[in-house]
Write an enzyme that holds these catalytic residues in place. Structure first.
Site, PDB file in Angstrom:
ATOM      1  N   GLY A 135      41.456  50.196  42.625  1.00  0.00           N
ATOM      2  CA  GLY A 135      41.706  48.764  42.600  1.00  0.00           C
ATOM      3  C   GLY A 135      41.990  48.231  43.999  1.00  0.00           C
ATOM      4  O   GLY A 135      42.305  48.986  44.922  1.00  0.00           O
ATOM      5  N   CYS A 136      41.894  46.922  44.152  1.00  0.00           N
ATOM      6  CA  CYS A 136      42.041  46.312  45.474  1.00  0.00           C
ATOM      7  C   CYS A 136      43.483  46.371  45.967  1.00  0.00           C
ATOM      8  O   CYS A 136      43.744  46.844  47.089  1.00  0.00           O
ATOM      9  CB  CYS A 136      41.517  44.880  45.458  1.00  0.00           C
ATOM     10  SG  CYS A 136      42.180  43.840  44.144  1.00  0.00           S
ATOM     11  N   PHE A 137      44.442  45.904  45.164  1.00  0.00           N
ATOM     12  CA  PHE A 137      45.845  46.033  45.554  1.00  0.00           C
ATOM     13  C   PHE A 137      46.207  47.504  45.744  1.00  0.00           C
ATOM     14  O   PHE A 137      46.925  47.871  46.676  1.00  0.00           O
ATOM     15  CB  PHE A 137      46.764  45.426  44.495  1.00  0.00           C
ATOM     16  CG  PHE A 137      47.064  43.972  44.682  1.00  0.00           C
ATOM     17  CD1 PHE A 137      47.454  43.461  45.906  1.00  0.00           C
ATOM     18  CD2 PHE A 137      46.977  43.097  43.604  1.00  0.00           C
ATOM     19  CE1 PHE A 137      47.750  42.106  46.075  1.00  0.00           C
ATOM     20  CE2 PHE A 137      47.272  41.745  43.752  1.00  0.00           C
ATOM     21  CZ  PHE A 137      47.655  41.250  44.990  1.00  0.00           C
ATOM     22  N   ALA A 138      45.712  48.356  44.847  1.00  0.00           N
ATOM     23  CA  ALA A 138      46.017  49.781  44.930  1.00  0.00           C
ATOM     24  C   ALA A 138      45.537  50.364  46.250  1.00  0.00           C
ATOM     25  O   ALA A 138      46.241  51.177  46.880  1.00  0.00           O
ATOM     26  CB  ALA A 138      45.374  50.527  43.765  1.00  0.00           C
TER      27      ALA A 138
END
Length: 326
Positions: A135-138
């Site tokens: 994921g992007c935030f991850a």
């Protein structure tokens, strides 16, 4: 060598970025770009930044002879697609949803998905059959914390405040993505419960097995279109010089992750596959700032980076992208 590529879910933001990158990838050959809502329409009629660059039309189904298929579908939809479409065992899959990111979800119908964060799992990705793209935030948060976990230095709770552009919400309309709501506005969503926390925790525990720290994450919706700016801090007994050396050494062989001596800002990474990190010690707190483009390093660029590793190419192939500073 030409890699025949198929894309499913071809009308969304991540698919648009993926097409843009692959059109200029010397080893990629774009085949079927599947979109149930746009079948028969010209691709550039939806992704109008591609006018003059592509003549393909959206397809109703894959050709069946793809070397790799990118799934640019909503969360839950990738699993449903694979249940209803029997892809050849020889076809690599790179999934950009969260359907296969967690350890308990990585086996599906004889396939084993590898978590596709190259800075953590490069060798496993090179041997993989299928990839669960992070994921992007991850991505932004993990890259801020992996060096500490790798050295066993995560010994206290971690606090994260991160803001993302409107494209992080996808292309479907909702109240919080309308221009009139989003412009000149900032808001919190999913405080302490964001879905990316699971994959972050599993990756950190992969390096620091006795990990017993909480991650307190406050995500923000930003009033800009793309990018993630994450501020991550935790108590540490490292000095600033020791911490910076730890980070530089950890990312020595990571072509897209750079530790900056100067403070960083979001425009440095927009439209690129870069992650820039800045590390500083303030009192007892170690503050790590991490910035990425949510659509590139946080999604489609990282997916192409994973494709490169799967097919034995330099992982930078096709990803020499320039930021848009002005």
């Amino acid at each position: 060598m030409k890699i025949k590529v198929g894309i499913v879910g071809g009308a969304g933001y991540t698919a648009g970025e993926l097409i843009r990158i692959l059109l200029h990838h010397e080893h990629a050959e774009l085949g079927a770009i599947v979109s149930s809502s746009n079948a028969g329409n010209l691709v550039y009629q939806v992704h109008d930044d591609l006018v003059g660059e592509i003549k393909l039309r959206f397809a109703t189904e894959l050709a069946g002879d793809e070397d790799v298929v990118f799934l640019c579908l909503g969360h839950g939809d990738s699993r449903a697609f694979l249940e209803n479409n029997n892809l050849p065992a020889t076809t690599h899959i790179i999934d950009l949803s969260n359907d296969f990111r967690l350890e308990n979800d990585r086996e599906f119908d004889g396939r084993e998905f590898v978590y596709g964060l190259p800075e953590l799992n490069r060798s496993s990705i090179q041997q993989a059959q299928s990839i669960a793209n992070p994921g992007c935030f991850a991505t932004a948060i993990q890259l801020a914390l992996l060096p500490l976990a790798g050295a066993g230095r995560l010994t206290d709770d971690v606090h994260v405040s991160a803001i993302t552009g409107s494209t992080g919400a996808g292309q479907s309309l909702s109240e919080t993505v309308h221009f009139s709501w989003r412009t000149n506005n900032v808001s919190i969503y999913k405080p302490f419960t964001h879905q990316h926390l699971g994959e972050i925790g599993e990756s950190l525990a992969q390096l620091q097995t006795q990990l017993d720290t909480a991650i307190h994450f406050i995500p923000y919706r930003g009033n800009f279109s793309r990018g993630i700016f994450a501020s991550v801090y935790t108590p540490s007994d490292l000095t600033q010089d020791q911490a910076r050396e730890l980070y530089r050494n950890f990312y020595t062989d990571a072509p897209f992750t750079t530790v900056s001596e100067k403070e960083i800002h979001l425009k440095q990474v927009v439209n690129t596959n870069k992650c820039l990190l800045h590390v500083q010690k303030l009192g007892k707190q170690l503050l790590i700032t991490s910035i990425i483009d949510n659509l590139v390093k946080g999604a489609s660029g990282q997916a192409v980076q994973n494709m490169n590793l799967l097919f034995g190419l330099p992982e930078t192939t096709g990803l020499h992208l320039k930021s848009v500073l002005l």
